[in-house]
Motif scaffolding. Structure first.
Motif, PDB file in Angstrom:
ATOM      1  N   SER A 207    -105.965  13.347 -89.503  1.00  0.00           N
ATOM      2  CA  SER A 207    -104.999  12.367 -90.009  1.00  0.00           C
ATOM      3  C   SER A 207    -105.492  10.915 -89.964  1.00  0.00           C
ATOM      4  CB  SER A 207    -103.696  12.481 -89.208  1.00  0.00           C
ATOM      5  OG  SER A 207    -103.950  12.199 -87.848  1.00  0.00           O
TER       6      SER A 207
ATOM      7  N   ASP B 244    -105.124  18.175 -98.077  1.00  0.00           N
ATOM      8  CA  ASP B 244    -103.766  17.787 -98.439  1.00  0.00           C
ATOM      9  C   ASP B 244    -103.828  16.545 -99.311  1.00  0.00           C
ATOM     10  OD1 ASP B 244    -102.701  19.799 -96.796  1.00  0.00           O
ATOM     11  OD2 ASP B 244    -102.662  18.453 -95.056  1.00  0.00           O
ATOM     12  N   LYS B 245    -103.175  16.598-100.465  1.00  0.00           N
ATOM     13  CA  LYS B 245    -103.010  15.395-101.273  1.00  0.00           C
ATOM     14  C   LYS B 245    -101.825  14.646-100.677  1.00  0.00           C
ATOM     15  CE  LYS B 245    -102.838  13.630-105.928  1.00  0.00           C
ATOM     16  NZ  LYS B 245    -102.812  13.941-107.356  1.00  0.00           N
ATOM     17  N   VAL B 246    -102.019  13.358-100.367  1.00  0.00           N
ATOM     18  CA  VAL B 246    -101.007  12.590 -99.648  1.00  0.00           C
ATOM     19  C   VAL B 246    -100.766  11.235-100.290  1.00  0.00           C
ATOM     20  CG1 VAL B 246    -101.586  13.694 -97.429  1.00  0.00           C
ATOM     21  CG2 VAL B 246    -102.673  11.523 -98.059  1.00  0.00           C
TER      22      VAL B 246
ATOM     23  N   SER C 279    -101.293  20.945-101.283  1.00  0.00           N
ATOM     24  CA  SER C 279    -102.467  21.414-100.546  1.00  0.00           C
ATOM     25  C   SER C 279    -103.316  22.270-101.468  1.00  0.00           C
ATOM     26  CB  SER C 279    -102.064  22.252 -99.331  1.00  0.00           C
ATOM     27  OG  SER C 279    -101.450  21.461 -98.359  1.00  0.00           O
TER      28      SER C 279
ATOM     29  N   LYS D 295     -96.988  14.386 -97.639  1.00  0.00           N
ATOM     30  CA  LYS D 295     -97.867  15.404 -98.218  1.00  0.00           C
ATOM     31  C   LYS D 295     -97.308  15.809 -99.580  1.00  0.00           C
ATOM     32  CE  LYS D 295     -99.014  20.096 -97.093  1.00  0.00           C
ATOM     33  NZ  LYS D 295     -99.182  21.077 -96.021  1.00  0.00           N
TER      34      LYS D 295
ATOM     35  N   ALA E  42    -107.201  18.869 -94.005  1.00  0.00           N
ATOM     36  CA  ALA E  42    -106.117  19.461 -93.224  1.00  0.00           C
ATOM     37  C   ALA E  42    -106.424  19.351 -91.728  1.00  0.00           C
ATOM     38  CB  ALA E  42    -105.910  20.922 -93.617  1.00  0.00           C
TER      39      ALA E  42
END
Length: 195
Positions: A72, A111-113, A101, A98, A69
Motif C-alpha cells: 500500500s 489493484d487499480k486504485v 483487480s 479500489k 496487491a
C-alpha cells in the motif's frame, strides 16, 4: 451581502478547477488533509492528477494508478512495470478506493486504485508535452557526452532506471530534474507502446 459574495466567489473558484486534469512538473509533496503540514507521500513528475478542489494553498487531487496487491505504499503508472506515480509513507492514512483487480502477465495481482490526497498548488501544468520535451532535451544533450545516446526504445520501462542511474552522475543533469528524465525514459520505453 458580503458573506454571500465571499461564499459565491469561493464556490466559483472551487468549481473552476473541479475535475481538471493536470500533470506534476516536479516531485511534489502529498498530504492527507488540506490543513496538514506532515508530508506523507511524494508525487513524481509527469504524473496525471485530477484536481477536485483548489483552495488558497493546496489542491485536493485524485491519483489513479495500480498498487501491487498487499503493498500500500506505492502507486504505479501501469501494472507490472516499476513506473512510480506516487510513493507513500507506510504510516500514511490516505483515502484509497479500489476500482478493480487483475493479474499481469506473470500472474501477479494488481489493484487499480484512486487515491485522494492534497498537494500545494505550485508545479502543476495542464500540458504534458513541454515536460516530455524538456526531459528529452536533457537526455539527448547530456547523455551523448561519453558515447552515442542510447535510443529511448532500446530498454524496457523496468530497465531504464538502473541504466540511467549508472550514468547520470557523469552528466550535468541537475538532481531535481533526474526523476523527470527517468519518467520520460520509462514512459517511452520499448515495452510501453500502446500503454
Amino acid at each position: 451581502m458580503k458573506k454571500s459574495l465571499i461564499l459565491g466567489m469561493t464556490v466559483l473558484t472551487v468549481s473552476l478547477y473541479a475535475s481538471e486534469t493536470m500533470y506534476s512538473s516536479s516531485v511534489k509533496n502529498l498530504y492527507e488533509a488540506a490543513n496538514s503540514d506532515a508530508v506523507k507521500g511524494r508525487l513524481l513528475p509527469t504524473s496525471e492528477v485530477k484536481v477536485v478542489e483548489k483552495n488558497a494553498d493546496k489542491s485536493k487531487i485524485e491519483i489513479e494508478g495500480f498498487m501491487k496487491a498487499g503493498v500500500s505504499n506505492a502507486i504505479y503508472f501501469v501494472k507490472g512495470k516499476r513506473i512510480l506515480v506516487a510513493g507513500l509513507s507506510k504510516n500514511g492514512q490516505f483515502d484509497v478506493k479500489k476500482l478493480s483487480s487483475s493479474k499481469d502477465e506473470d500472474g501477479v495481482e494488481w489493484d487499480k486504485v484512486v487515491l485522494t490526497a492534497y498537494t500545494k498548488n505550485d508545479n502543476l501544468t495542464k500540458d504534458l508535452k513541454p515536460l516530455y520535451d524538456k526531459a528529452e532535451n536533457l537526455y539527448k544533450n547530456n547523455c551523448a557526452i561519453c558515447h552515442p545516446a542510447h535510443p529511448i526504445a532500446e530498454f524496457t520501462a523496468n530497465q531504464w532506471p538502473s541504466m540511467f542511474k549508472a550514468m547520470v552522475n557523469r552528466t550535468a543533469i541537475p538532481k531535481q530534474e533526474r526523476y523527470l528524465v527517468t519518467q520520460f525514459l520509462q514512459k517511452h520505453a520499448k515495452d510501453m507502446k500502446g500503454e
